[in-house]
Design a protein around this motif. Structure first.
Motif, PDB file in Angstrom:
ATOM      1  N   LEU A 356      86.512  80.910  38.575  1.00  0.00           N
ATOM      2  CA  LEU A 356      87.581  81.728  39.139  1.00  0.00           C
ATOM      3  C   LEU A 356      88.934  81.356  38.545  1.00  0.00           C
ATOM      4  CD1 LEU A 356      86.463  81.665  42.891  1.00  0.00           C
ATOM      5  CD2 LEU A 356      86.527  83.698  41.434  1.00  0.00           C
ATOM      6  N   GLY A 357      89.193  80.046  38.452  1.00  0.00           N
ATOM      7  CA  GLY A 357      90.475  79.599  37.940  1.00  0.00           C
ATOM      8  C   GLY A 357      90.666  79.899  36.465  1.00  0.00           C
ATOM      9  N   ARG A 359      89.155  82.205  34.664  1.00  0.00           N
ATOM     10  CA  ARG A 359      89.284  83.648  34.476  1.00  0.00           C
ATOM     11  C   ARG A 359      90.710  84.110  34.802  1.00  0.00           C
ATOM     12  NH1 ARG A 359      85.661  85.162  37.863  1.00  0.00           N
ATOM     13  NH2 ARG A 359      83.896  85.137  36.431  1.00  0.00           N
ATOM     14  N   TYR A 360      91.288  83.558  35.853  1.00  0.00           N
ATOM     15  CA  TYR A 360      92.648  83.930  36.246  1.00  0.00           C
ATOM     16  C   TYR A 360      93.655  83.461  35.192  1.00  0.00           C
ATOM     17  CZ  TYR A 360      97.103  83.812  38.748  1.00  0.00           C
ATOM     18  OH  TYR A 360      98.419  83.972  39.099  1.00  0.00           O
ATOM     19  N   THR A 361      93.541  82.209  34.752  1.00  0.00           N
ATOM     20  CA  THR A 361      94.508  81.642  33.814  1.00  0.00           C
ATOM     21  C   THR A 361      94.472  82.335  32.465  1.00  0.00           C
ATOM     22  OG1 THR A 361      94.380  79.476  34.883  1.00  0.00           O
ATOM     23  CG2 THR A 361      95.196  79.540  32.634  1.00  0.00           C
ATOM     24  N   LYS A 364      95.868  85.733  32.535  1.00  0.00           N
ATOM     25  CA  LYS A 364      97.325  85.791  32.702  1.00  0.00           C
ATOM     26  C   LYS A 364      98.059  85.404  31.429  1.00  0.00           C
ATOM     27  CE  LYS A 364     101.035  84.257  35.785  1.00  0.00           C
ATOM     28  NZ  LYS A 364     101.376  83.539  37.038  1.00  0.00           N
ATOM     29  N   MET A 386      98.033  78.502  41.534  1.00  0.00           N
ATOM     30  CA  MET A 386      97.592  79.648  42.322  1.00  0.00           C
ATOM     31  C   MET A 386      96.710  79.162  43.460  1.00  0.00           C
ATOM     32  SD  MET A 386      97.683  82.765  43.094  1.00  0.00           S
ATOM     33  CE  MET A 386      98.811  83.172  41.762  1.00  0.00           C
ATOM     34  N   PHE A 388      93.637  80.127  46.011  1.00  0.00           N
ATOM     35  CA  PHE A 388      92.476  81.006  46.068  1.00  0.00           C
ATOM     36  C   PHE A 388      91.837  80.925  47.456  1.00  0.00           C
ATOM     37  CE2 PHE A 388      93.037  80.600  41.572  1.00  0.00           C
ATOM     38  CZ  PHE A 388      92.475  81.721  40.991  1.00  0.00           C
ATOM     39  N   LEU A 395      96.590  88.641  44.570  1.00  0.00           N
ATOM     40  CA  LEU A 395      96.466  88.203  43.181  1.00  0.00           C
ATOM     41  C   LEU A 395      95.103  87.589  42.861  1.00  0.00           C
ATOM     42  CD1 LEU A 395      99.967  86.547  42.726  1.00  0.00           C
ATOM     43  CD2 LEU A 395      99.259  88.840  42.023  1.00  0.00           C
ATOM     44  N   THR A 396      94.308  87.290  43.883  1.00  0.00           N
ATOM     45  CA  THR A 396      93.015  86.647  43.647  1.00  0.00           C
ATOM     46  C   THR A 396      91.911  87.405  44.368  1.00  0.00           C
ATOM     47  OG1 THR A 396      93.253  85.183  45.565  1.00  0.00           O
ATOM     48  CG2 THR A 396      94.134  84.395  43.461  1.00  0.00           C
ATOM     49  N   TRP A 406      94.601  75.950  42.620  1.00  0.00           N
ATOM     50  CA  TRP A 406      94.278  75.839  41.181  1.00  0.00           C
ATOM     51  C   TRP A 406      95.531  75.486  40.402  1.00  0.00           C
ATOM     52  CZ3 TRP A 406      90.364  75.680  37.818  1.00  0.00           C
ATOM     53  CH2 TRP A 406      90.609  76.004  36.472  1.00  0.00           C
ATOM     54  N   CYS A 433      82.668  81.939  32.100  1.00  0.00           N
ATOM     55  CA  CYS A 433      82.735  82.659  33.376  1.00  0.00           C
ATOM     56  C   CYS A 433      81.730  83.801  33.478  1.00  0.00           C
ATOM     57  CB  CYS A 433      84.146  83.219  33.589  1.00  0.00           C
ATOM     58  SG  CYS A 433      85.450  81.999  33.399  1.00  0.00           S
TER      59      CYS A 433
END
Length: 771
Positions: A356-357, A359-361, A364, A386, A388, A395-396, A406, A433
């Protein structure tokens, strides 16, 4: 029927004839169309195209009965080839697609999934001779997890690649014998265990856990069944109206071609089944010959199908021994698991949070325009944070793990590092991921760190201690400069630095690294070399096919081409100078060996003196006494970029190396019958391994068959986060005076580097002796 639809008979100038309903000037409704070549279609039409249900026959005797859409065989139908083979199942644009069953003219039968005319997915294939395979297919060949049962009663349950056994598996012989091990491109390759018929064999549940690839091994093929057939009758989208004559002519030609080419895919030859190969016959015979020794179990090791080591152990003694070992291991795990924060599902939550982290980073930071790294990109404010929550936020996304915070360190720096190593952001995210997730791997050291491996083996993720994180952040600016300046560096490639924090304040830190053993070739041995003798050995009862061995376990010296060796030690010196400048000690050379079996078995009976490395003919070579590596199983040839795959991986970056033996040219490694590989520093480096003979008498239960091997080397410098000033154990080590003089834990960084390089030059990669 509308008034505009009428029943008519039309003859065309090209000899085609249509009898049926017409709407305007186009066939529409029920009708019969006869082509001048003799093909006949009778069925539904929509706006001049074959759409609905119908039957088409060809002059050759071939016949299709089923669904059409837009002029194509599309939906569900049965095709009978002129040679007698019959296919019943799904179609898409004139090709087999979906679930279907094909009976070949030679009585072979395939039942399962198809994709655009090719066997793809889960399916079963029954050969006319009685052999049967149930499992996965790819591009028309056996590929993935599956079970093969031969007519003689032998069964193999394991992994396949391109029609050949490849990976972990279990081979059960018809007489009851059992072999558990690994295969590489159809040949036994690596360590395994053979249980003769009548001996006590592991249970089915234990077999599942013994497989190195974590695949469930089911030896009873009767338990494997293909999916129930449920044919989906789908139609393509509406297509533009074309002329009747042109559309009809196209369907005639397309389906005629299908009939003509069908025989190309009919034979079972493209389903690679080696049931009659010498390898299997030999294996079956050896099972029978050894079946009488019921109380013994054989531990074996193979190289490309050749048995190189065999050890006999009494199986009746192992259960008690294993029981004691298991108790000891449980205690050790409990002691070393310094991050027991998630309870029984710790690993699952860690992996999910990581995915999850990341993929988000990555999502972004990727859209940010590319630019040079600034000093502020390394600072304390260079972080992405962030929260979660489990239920999700603006945003998540919602997730199945527990709430966590995270933190991503220096995102722009690692984004540029990934680009420097030519890693595509989308591929990076999919690798880590993706739906297949991350796999747990055991720690090769005593740190208690947790290791994960990406589903495609390209990346290793390791948990860090707090001081290791600080070392990494402190050295990151110089590390970035070093790897940017020396593209052939052997130092570990880093791709991300992250932290997960739970609501209770407990923190877990991770680093993402490249897996240098993600290679085309099977790695038979792994060594972690420091140049130390203190505790640098592995107990024999703890060694398996995945064990990383240590200095005292290394029984080989490696001799390589002069130029390759010079390039290697030039880079090792540069890397050690960098680590010395960062006050780093206790690093290792991680060495992976791929052994090449000889082309024939003559080496089994030849004396050792005839198995020494060959010297290239030439006065200069003899005068200088240079040892040029041109082994039987390996050959260096001039580099041809168009022939080899030059796509970079996480462990590959840099120039193609030059070799002295072919005139200082860039070289590729040619492996007969396997591949042509690009030679780079630390990757695909050919050498000859000379076994160091021991004075001790070899046990009668162990037979070593070779003394010299052709090998391919993979190497990199790891464990570079052990800073000299932060190792608290140094004080104790210096006071105790119980350490071996070669122990590098009590020396300063400069001395460590000198001893490290000296050990590699003298003991591991010695310079050829001058006569």
């Amino acid at each position: 029927m509308e008034d505009s639809e009428r029943l008519e008979e039309k003859s065309f100038s090209n000899g085609d004839v249509y009898i049926g309903k017409i709407k305007g000037i186009l066939p529409h409704g029920k009708g019969k169309y006869t082509w001048s070549e003799g093909a006949v279609y009778e069925g539904d039409w929509v706006d001049g195209k074959l759409t609905g249900k119908g039957v088409i026959t060809w002059p050759t005797g071939a016949k299709y009965e089923g669904e059409f859409s837009g002029g194509y065989l599309h939906g569900h139908g049965t095709f009978t080839h002129s040679t007698g083979c019959i296919y019943t199942g799904g179609w898409r644009m004139d090709a087999y697609h979906g679930i279907g069953r094909k009976e070949y003219s030679n009585s072979d039968i395939y039942e399962g999934l198809w994709k655009e005319g090719i066997r793809e997915g889960c399916g079963s294939y029954s050969w006319e001779n009685g052999n049967m395979y149930i499992g996965n297919w790819k591009s028309g060949k056996i590929d993935g997890r599956g079970v093969m049962k031969w007519a003689n009663g032998d069964i193999f349950d394991g992994c396949w690649l391109n029609g050949l056994k490849h990976g972990g598996g279990v081979y059960r012989f018809a007489d009851g014998g059992l072999y558990i091990g690994t295969w590489s491109k159809g040949l036994k390759d690596g360590k395994g265990t053979f249980y003769p018929a009548g001996s006590k064999q592991p249970s089915l549940k234990k077999l599942c856990s013994l497989n190195s690839d974590d695949n469930h091994l089911l030896l009873n093929t009767e338990k494997h069944t293909t999916p129930k057939q449920k044919f989906t009758r789908s139609f393509s989208e509406k297509v533009s109206v074309r002329g009747r004559s042109k559309s009809s002519r196209q369907i005639s030609h397309r389906t005629s071609s299908l009939d003509a080419n069908c025989s190309l895919q009919d034979p079972a030859g493209d389903c690679i089944c080696r049931d009659s190969s010498p390898t299997l016959s030999h294996t079956f015979n050896e099972s029978q010959s050894e079946a009488g020794i019921n109380s013994l179990v054989y531990e074996r090791e193979y190289m490309q199908g050749v048995l190189i080591m065999e050890r006999i152990r009494n199986y009746s003694e192992t259960p008690h021994k294993n029981k004691r070992q298991n108790k000891f291991n449980v205690k050790q795990v409990k002691k070393n698991s310094w991050i027991d924060i998630f309870g029984g599902r710790r690993s699952y939550y860690l992996k999910l949070n990581l995915q999850l982290g990341i993929r988000y980073t990555v999502g972004k930071i990727t859209p940010v325009p590319a630019r040079e790294v600034r000093s502020s990109d390394f600072g304390d404010r260079a972080r992405i944070r962030m929260y979660f929550p489990k239920e999700g936020s603006q945003l998540t996304p919602p997730h199945c793990s527990i709430d966590f915070y995270w933190k991503d360190y220096c995102p722009m720096v690692f984004r540029n590092l990934r680009e420097m190593f030519k890693l595509d952001a989308a591929e990076y995210m999919m690798s880590i991921c993706g739906d297949s997730g991350l796999r747990d791997i055991s720690s090769p050291g005593k740190s208690g760190s947790i290791f994960f491996l990406s589903q495609d083996d390209r990346f290793v993720i390791k948990t860090l201690k707090k001081y290791e994180l600080k070392v990494m952040l402190n050295m990151l600016p110089k590390y970035y400069h070093h790897v940017g300046s020396y593209e052939n560096t052997l130092i570990t490639k880093f791709f991300g630095l992250h932290r997960i924090m739970l609501r209770g304040g407990k923190k877990v830190r991770f680093v993402v690294m490249g897996n240098m053993f993600c290679t085309e070739l099977h790695i038979h041995r792994r060594y972690d070399l420091k140049g130390s003798t203190q505790g640098r050995y592995t107990k024999e009862d703890k060694i398996n096919s995945n064990t990383t061995l240590k200095d005292l376990d290394l029984k080989y010296e490696f001799h390589m081409d002069k130029k390759l060796r010079e390039s290697l030690f030039k880079q090792i010196s540069l890397d050690c100078m960098f680590l010395e400048s960062q006050h780093i000690i206790d690093y290792s050379l991680l060495l992976g060996l791929h052994f090449r079996a000889p082309e024939n078995l003559k080496a089994l009976v030849e004396p050792p003196r005839l198995m020494q490395p060959q010297l290239r003919s030439g006065d200069d070579a003899h005068k200088q006494g240079e040892q040029l590596i041109i082994p039987k199983g390996l050959l260096l040839v001039a580099h041809e970029p168009s022939v080899v795959n030059t796509a970079p991986g996480p462990h590959i970056r840099g120039n193609t190396l030059r070799a002295y033996s072919i005139g200082d040219k860039q070289v590729d490694l040619l492996l007969p019958g396997t591949a042509r590989l690009r030679v780079q520093l630390g990757v695909n480096m050919p050498a000859q391994a000379t076994r160091k003979l021991q004075q001790d008498k070899v046990e009668e239960s162990e037979v070593e068959l070779f003394e010299v091997y052709d090998v391919v080397l993979y190497m990199g410098i790891i464990d570079i986060l052990q800073e000299y000033n932060m190792k608290k154990k140094l004080e104790h080590a210096c006071k105790s005076l119980q350490y071996d003089p070669m122990t590098i834990s009590v020396v300063e960084p400069k001395t460590y580097a000198e001893r490290f390089i000296n050990f590699m030059e003298k003991k591991v990669f010695p310079e050829p002796e001058t006569p």
